[in-house]
Design a protein around this motif. Structure first.
Motif, PDB file in Angstrom:
ATOM      1  N   GLN A 563       0.832  -1.207   0.000  1.00 25.85           N
ATOM      2  CA  GLN A 563       0.000   0.000   0.000  1.00 25.85           C
ATOM      3  C   GLN A 563       0.866   1.257   0.000  1.00 25.85           C
ATOM      4  OE1 GLN A 563      -3.069  -0.562   3.163  1.00 25.85           O
ATOM      5  NE2 GLN A 563      -4.471  -0.271   1.459  1.00 25.85           N
ATOM      6  N   ILE A 564       1.992   1.205   0.680  1.00 24.89           N
ATOM      7  CA  ILE A 564       2.903   2.354   0.682  1.00 24.89           C
ATOM      8  C   ILE A 564       3.549   2.509  -0.695  1.00 24.89           C
ATOM      9  CG2 ILE A 564       5.087   3.208   1.643  1.00 24.89           C
ATOM     10  CD1 ILE A 564       4.107   2.090   4.350  1.00 24.89           C
ATOM     11  N   LEU A 565       3.857   1.394  -1.343  1.00 24.77           N
ATOM     12  CA  LEU A 565       4.358   1.460  -2.712  1.00 24.77           C
ATOM     13  C   LEU A 565       3.311   2.091  -3.627  1.00 24.77           C
ATOM     14  CD1 LEU A 565       6.709   0.692  -4.596  1.00 24.77           C
ATOM     15  CD2 LEU A 565       5.561  -1.505  -4.963  1.00 24.77           C
ATOM     16  N   LEU A 706      13.570   7.506   9.988  1.00 28.36           N
ATOM     17  CA  LEU A 706      13.716   8.775   9.272  1.00 28.36           C
ATOM     18  C   LEU A 706      13.430   8.590   7.788  1.00 28.36           C
ATOM     19  CD1 LEU A 706      16.914   9.916  11.146  1.00 28.36           C
ATOM     20  CD2 LEU A 706      14.721  11.125  11.199  1.00 28.36           C
ATOM     21  N   SER A 707      13.750   7.426   7.269  1.00 29.82           N
ATOM     22  CA  SER A 707      13.472   7.144   5.862  1.00 29.82           C
ATOM     23  C   SER A 707      11.975   7.127   5.586  1.00 29.82           C
ATOM     24  CB  SER A 707      14.090   5.792   5.482  1.00 29.82           C
ATOM     25  OG  SER A 707      13.738   5.438   4.171  1.00 29.82           O
ATOM     26  N   THR A 708      11.223   6.387   6.384  1.00 33.73           N
ATOM     27  CA  THR A 708       9.775   6.346   6.178  1.00 33.73           C
ATOM     28  C   THR A 708       9.145   7.710   6.483  1.00 33.73           C
ATOM     29  OG1 THR A 708       9.534   5.395   8.403  1.00 33.73           O
ATOM     30  CG2 THR A 708       9.515   3.872   6.552  1.00 33.73           C
ATOM     31  N   GLY A 709       9.808   8.478   7.351  1.00 33.37           N
ATOM     32  CA  GLY A 709       9.314   9.833   7.620  1.00 33.37           C
ATOM     33  C   GLY A 709       9.319  10.687   6.364  1.00 33.37           C
ATOM     34  N   PHE A 710      10.379  10.566   5.544  1.00 34.59           N
ATOM     35  CA  PHE A 710      10.428  11.344   4.303  1.00 34.59           C
ATOM     36  C   PHE A 710       9.419  10.832   3.276  1.00 34.59           C
ATOM     37  CE2 PHE A 710      14.461  13.038   5.896  1.00 34.59           C
ATOM     38  CZ  PHE A 710      14.355  14.361   5.487  1.00 34.59           C
ATOM     39  N   LEU A 711       9.133   9.530   3.289  1.00 39.74           N
ATOM     40  CA  LEU A 711       8.080   9.016   2.420  1.00 39.74           C
ATOM     41  C   LEU A 711       6.736   9.619   2.819  1.00 39.74           C
ATOM     42  CD1 LEU A 711       8.956   5.210   2.071  1.00 39.74           C
ATOM     43  CD2 LEU A 711       9.206   6.996   0.332  1.00 39.74           C
ATOM     44  N   ARG A 828      29.654  -4.751   5.851  1.00 36.87           N
ATOM     45  CA  ARG A 828      29.291  -3.587   6.673  1.00 36.87           C
ATOM     46  C   ARG A 828      29.605  -2.279   5.953  1.00 36.87           C
ATOM     47  NH1 ARG A 828      32.542  -0.372   9.945  1.00 36.87           N
ATOM     48  NH2 ARG A 828      34.777  -0.830   9.946  1.00 36.87           N
ATOM     49  N   TYR A 829      30.552  -2.314   4.998  1.00 37.04           N
ATOM     50  CA  TYR A 829      30.891  -1.105   4.248  1.00 37.04           C
ATOM     51  C   TYR A 829      29.931  -0.845   3.090  1.00 37.04           C
ATOM     52  CZ  TYR A 829      35.420  -1.335   6.655  1.00 37.04           C
ATOM     53  OH  TYR A 829      36.413  -1.362   7.593  1.00 37.04           O
ATOM     54  N   TRP A 830      29.617  -1.889   2.322  1.00 33.97           N
ATOM     55  CA  TRP A 830      28.930  -1.653   1.051  1.00 33.97           C
ATOM     56  C   TRP A 830      27.435  -1.956   1.046  1.00 33.97           C
ATOM     57  CZ3 TRP A 830      26.581  -5.900  -1.088  1.00 33.97           C
ATOM     58  CH2 TRP A 830      27.050  -7.166  -0.720  1.00 33.97           C
ATOM     59  N   SER A 831      26.934  -2.682   2.064  1.00 33.42           N
ATOM     60  CA  SER A 831      25.522  -3.108   1.996  1.00 33.42           C
ATOM     61  C   SER A 831      24.602  -2.351   2.952  1.00 33.42           C
ATOM     62  CB  SER A 831      25.417  -4.610   2.275  1.00 33.42           C
ATOM     63  OG  SER A 831      25.768  -4.908   3.619  1.00 33.42           O
ATOM     64  N   ALA A 832      25.111  -1.280   3.565  1.00 36.58           N
ATOM     65  CA  ALA A 832      24.305  -0.574   4.567  1.00 36.58           C
ATOM     66  C   ALA A 832      23.135   0.189   3.967  1.00 36.58           C
ATOM     67  CB  ALA A 832      25.190   0.393   5.351  1.00 36.58           C
ATOM     68  N   PHE A 833      23.279   0.621   2.707  1.00 36.42           N
ATOM     69  CA  PHE A 833      22.262   1.509   2.133  1.00 36.42           C
ATOM     70  C   PHE A 833      21.236   0.727   1.306  1.00 36.42           C
ATOM     71  CE2 PHE A 833      25.582   4.469   3.195  1.00 36.42           C
ATOM     72  CZ  PHE A 833      24.871   5.568   3.656  1.00 36.42           C
ATOM     73  N   ILE A 834      19.975   1.127   1.444  1.00 30.11           N
ATOM     74  CA  ILE A 834      18.881   0.497   0.700  1.00 30.11           C
ATOM     75  C   ILE A 834      18.058   1.575   0.012  1.00 30.11           C
ATOM     76  CG2 ILE A 834      18.757  -1.424   2.337  1.00 30.11           C
ATOM     77  CD1 ILE A 834      16.146  -0.119   3.402  1.00 30.11           C
ATOM     78  N   ALA A 835      17.342   1.170  -1.046  1.00 28.04           N
ATOM     79  CA  ALA A 835      16.452   2.088  -1.767  1.00 28.04           C
ATOM     80  C   ALA A 835      15.014   1.690  -1.487  1.00 28.04           C
ATOM     81  CB  ALA A 835      16.732   2.023  -3.268  1.00 28.04           C
ATOM     82  N   GLN A 836      14.206   2.669  -1.087  1.00 24.22           N
ATOM     83  CA  GLN A 836      12.781   2.443  -0.876  1.00 24.22           C
ATOM     84  C   GLN A 836      11.971   3.280  -1.856  1.00 24.22           C
ATOM     85  OE1 GLN A 836      11.158   1.783   3.259  1.00 24.22           O
ATOM     86  NE2 GLN A 836      12.958   2.967   3.780  1.00 24.22           N
ATOM     87  N   GLY A 837      10.802   2.773  -2.210  1.00 25.49           N
ATOM     88  CA  GLY A 837       9.918   3.536  -3.085  1.00 25.49           C
ATOM     89  C   GLY A 837      10.033   3.110  -4.533  1.00 25.49           C
ATOM     90  N   LEU A 838       9.978   4.085  -5.441  1.00 26.20           N
ATOM     91  CA  LEU A 838       9.970   3.788  -6.874  1.00 26.20           C
ATOM     92  C   LEU A 838      11.386   3.619  -7.403  1.00 26.20           C
ATOM     93  CD1 LEU A 838       7.177   6.171  -8.195  1.00 26.20           C
ATOM     94  CD2 LEU A 838       7.002   3.975  -7.020  1.00 26.20           C
TER      95      LEU A 838
END
Length: 839
Positions: A563-565, A706-711, A828-838
């Motif tokens: 639903q958020i998508l 904080l990520s979902t806050g910006f969504l 721990r260096y390269w996999s910390a960041f994820i993309a949410q949304g479109l």
């Protein structure tokens, strides 16, 4: 207050008005008796009041009754004193203060004795029986025994021949008490409960008293279940729901449907279980929509989360995978869904007059429904007849129909807005429409008490893979102990154990089997985690192939729920309408860099990104003097893409206190989610900070970060971090990401390429970067003579030179100290960041 004609709600308001007005004349000093009468009457009226907050009304009732007792003394005016004690007892019962209620009722019995006032005496004993039934203080079985004693005493006066309604009501209450009496006499108590129900049904017939009849069917269903007569139990529970629409009478439908579902489920009667749970869920979601307090709404959902788990399992057991998945969607992230709906609604600034009129009508109808519910409750406190019940049903049904008609009109005028004010659960076909490519799949996780179900959804199909025995206790507790607990209390152990943990998790989730069976034709994944799986870097899960990670095989993005998508898609369409030239190359960029003047890598990172996109100085907030809360807010309203490279911190025990740290203060998640923070122009947010998507989800799967806050504030895509990130690795990763974006790679593609590039970066590559910086250092040294010492230009030059020398030292130090040829190969260096949304 006792007026029969007219609207009850308005009559009560008029009564309060006139009683309150009388106190302007009747003061305690000059007219004590009249003053006390008015206080007593106000207390009684507030108990029955329909409008306003129920808790506030009861608090006022107690206050007025206590005031009346200043004059109505036991020895001076005993009947007035006793009447106030009765009202106090009723008010205390409404506030669940049963010990106080019992004391007030007992006080009233000092005046209303059996011989002088038999009817009032009997009513007080019935009230005492109910209070003892609900009393949780002390020994519960002793309280139940007292309840039965008091109710039986009431029957000395309430005979079937003389007081049939009151007699039946006491029998009804007795049945409730017998059902939770001492379990040592279980069989006898159930027989007594069944007998009391049968007697009450002599009066409470289906024709004349439908609600009481339904309640008795419910009690009979519970009693027969205790006796092991399951068929009878289910028959009675189904009958109890016969006349009860869960949208009209949600509280009863929730209770009865939940018990029907539970009994049928435990006895593997799947269709009956589905009927009971589906009724309970519809009632639950209606109750949530009617309640104004968000904390209470979440509490109701948390108390009933097992309903969703069990209906999902029942649908799985009947091979209805599509329905199981739809109900898993209905259960998750309700708070975030509601927040996104309300935030999108508030973004609709210039609402056309016709749409505004429809919105107002919709709200007015909901208010009328609220009033009718309270109105019926007050009427039902006096008596109930088929006529009252039918009128109530018809009124609520009519109002709901009218409300739905308004919603349908609104959907024709503005379908997106309509979807936001009345959030409808998505069905499978609607979710499949969110999948924008035939080689994309949604991987949706759902953990029950016993298992973890993994739904694999493509544009044309749905599959289910179940990890048996990997439920809440085994899987989720294992993640909590070996991932979250280590991260909080023993960071070094968390880091050292990470690769081993991710390897074991991939085995527990049977990842290689899922890929082999379901994902051979898939190259893009939308991952929908559940509970603590939200904290996991899925990109770094090994696939089972030699040295291959999930990110090597797929493009990956995340969503808290489908639903958020869907809201992100709606938001994207809105932005396309509002931004005349919605092209990546035309979007305005802004940066917020090193807000606390202690992150040299962040300054370098911001400088590199600004050069790539020619970001003007007025769109860059650099250092504590510029990166203030007010400036951040203004920048976020002016640009479509914002890159934040500064400190942030999650707060696991109170997520709303998670914060972006700026020069003068912080922006908390609570602020981001408030109506004051609406960013209708914002498209992308890159939170190159620590812990911006780290959170501890509630049992209802609400992940507040904080990520979902910006969504919620309006972004359609957010890049965020799962843990405390390394400064140098993050700066390099961010630069690599934007380099890929400049090549027209979409967000998941750019993220993947940046992760792989950072992971495969060699010492020699770092040395090349170091040489480039050294070249820049030499260039800056050559420029030094151009500026007058102590001038603004000189300070800026000095700062630039300082950043480059410090970054170069960091690079050289990393080359010298790394034991591996690949300094950033560890996840721990390269996999910390994820993309949410479109994408």
């Amino acid at each position: 207050m006792k007026r029969i004609k007219g609207d009850l709600s308005e009559n009560l308001e008029q009564a309060i008005h006139f009683y309150t007005s009388s106190l302007e004349v009747y003061s305690l000093k000059d007219f004590p008796q009249n003053w006390a009468d008015a206080q007593s009457n106000l207390g009684a009226t507030y108990i029955c009041r329909i409008k306003g907050d129920r808790e506030e009304n009861i608090d006022k009732a107690i206050l007025h009754c206590k005031s009346a007792l200043k004059v109505h003394a036991r020895d001076i005016c005993p009947s007035d004193w006793a009447d106030v004690q009765i009202n106090l007892g009723l008010a205390y019962s409404e506030s669940c203060l049963y010990q106080e209620a019992i004391a007030s009722y007992k006080a009233a019995l000092e005046v209303y004795t059996y011989h002088e006032f038999p009817e009032r005496w009997a009513r007080l004993h019935n009230n005492l029986g109910l209070a003892y039934l609900k009393l949780t203080d002390g020994n519960i079985f002793d309280n139940i025994q007292q309840s039965i004693i008091k109710l039986k005493l009431a029957l000395k006066v309430y005979k079937y021949e003389d007081f049939p309604d009151q007699w039946a009501n006491v029998q009804h209450n007795l049945a409730n008490s017998y059902l939770i009496r001492d379990i040592n006499n279980l069989s006898k108590n159930q027989e007594s409960a069944i007998n009391a129900c049968t007697l009450a049904l002599k009066v409470y017939t289906h024709t004349d008293f439908p609600k009481n009849w339904a309640n008795l069917q419910y009690l009979l269903g519970i009693a027969y279940n205790y006796q092991g007569e399951i068929e009878k139990s289910i028959t009675y529970l189904q009958a109890s729901l016969k006349d009860f629409n869960p949208i009209i009478v949600p509280r009863f439908s929730l209770k009865s449907g939940k018990n029907l579902g539970k009994i049928a489920f435990n006895n593997k009667m799947w269709q009956q279980a589905i009927f009971g749970y589906a009724t309970a869920i519809e009632a639950l979601e209606t109750s949530r929509s009617w309640i104004k307090s968000e904390s209470r709404r979440q509490e109701i959902l948390a108390d009933s989360i097992d309903i969703y788990q069990n209906i999902i399992q029942a649908y799985i057991n009947t091979k209805q995978i599509d329905k199981a998945f739809e109900y898993s969607e209905r259960s998750r992230s309700k708070l975030l869904v509601d927040l996104m709906a309300s935030s999108h609604l508030s973004q609709s600034g210039n609402i056309p007059p016709k749409v505004q009129e429809l919105l107002q009508k919709y709200e007015e109808l909901q208010q009328q429904i609220d009033i009718e519910c309270q109105n019926y409750k007050s009427e039902n406190n006096r008596s109930e007849t088929r006529a009252i019940w039918q009128v109530y049903n018809e009124k609520i049904a009519l109002l709901e129909t009218l409300k739905q008609e308004i919603w349908e009109q609104l959907r024709k005028e503005d379908p997106i807005l309509a979807g936001e004010i009345q959030v409808q659960p998505l069905i499978l076909s609607e979710i499949q429409q969110l999948i924008d490519h035939p080689k994309t799949a949604i991987i949706s996780f759902y953990t029950t008490n016993s298992d973890t179900h993994i739904f694999i959804i493509t544009q044309n199909s749905i599959y289910l893979h179940t990890c048996i025995d990997e439920g809440l206790e085994r899987l989720q507790n294992w993640i909590a102990q070996n991932w979250l607990s280590n991260y909080i209390h023993n960071y070094q152990k968390w880091e050292n154990d990470m690769e081993h943990f991710l390897h074991e998790l991939a085995e527990r989730l049977q990842l290689s089997k899922i890929i082999h069976q379901y994902l051979q034709e898939i190259d893009k994944l939308i991952i929908e985690p559940h509970l603590l799986l939200h904290q996991i870097p899925f990109a770094a899960l090994p696939t089972g192939e030699y040295q291959e990670y999930l990110v090597d095989r797929f493009l990956i993005r995340y969503t808290p729920s489908c639903q958020i998508l869907d809201f992100c898609h709606q938001n994207y369409n809105n932005k396309r309408l509002n931004v005349e030239t919605f092209q990546e190359t035309s979007l305005k960029y802004g940066t917020v860099e090193d807000a606390t003047d202690d992150l040299h890598c962040a300054r370098w990172e911001g400088e590199q990104i600004a050069q790539m996109y020619n970001i003007p100085s007025e769109k860059r907030l650099i250092g504590s003097s510029q990166a203030t809360v007010n400036n951040f807010r203004q920048l976020a309203e002016q640009v479509q893409i914002i890159h934040c490279c500064h400190h942030a911190e999650s707060c696991l025990y109170n997520p709303l206190e998670s914060q972006l740290k700026l020069g003068d203060a912080s922006i908390t998640l609570g602020q981001l989610m408030s109506p004051g923070w609406r960013l209708p122009n914002l498209v992308d947010v890159f939170l190159s900070c620590c812990e911006t998507n780290l959170g501890k989800p509630s049992i209802t799967d609400n992940l507040l970060t904080l990520s979902t806050g910006f969504l919620c504030a309006g972004a359609i895509s957010v890049i965020s971090s799962l843990w405390k990130v390394d400064d140098l690795a993050t700066a390099l990763f961010s630069i690599f990401y934007y380099q890929q974006r400049q090549k027209d790679k979409n967000r998941p593609e750019a993220l993947k390429e940046a992760q792989i590039k950072l992971r495969e970066l060699r010492k020699a590559d770092l040395e090349e970067i170091s040489k480039e910086i050294e070249s820049k250092e030499k260039e800056l040294i050559g420029d030094r003579k151009k500026y007058t010492r102590n001038s603004g230009e000189y300070s800026q030059w000095k700062h630039q030179y300082s950043i480059h020398t410090k970054i170069n030292k960091l690079l050289k130090h990393r080359v010298q100290t790394s034991d591996s040829e690949f300094p950033f190969a560890h996840p721990r260096y390269w996999s910390a960041f994820i993309a949410q949304g479109l994408q």
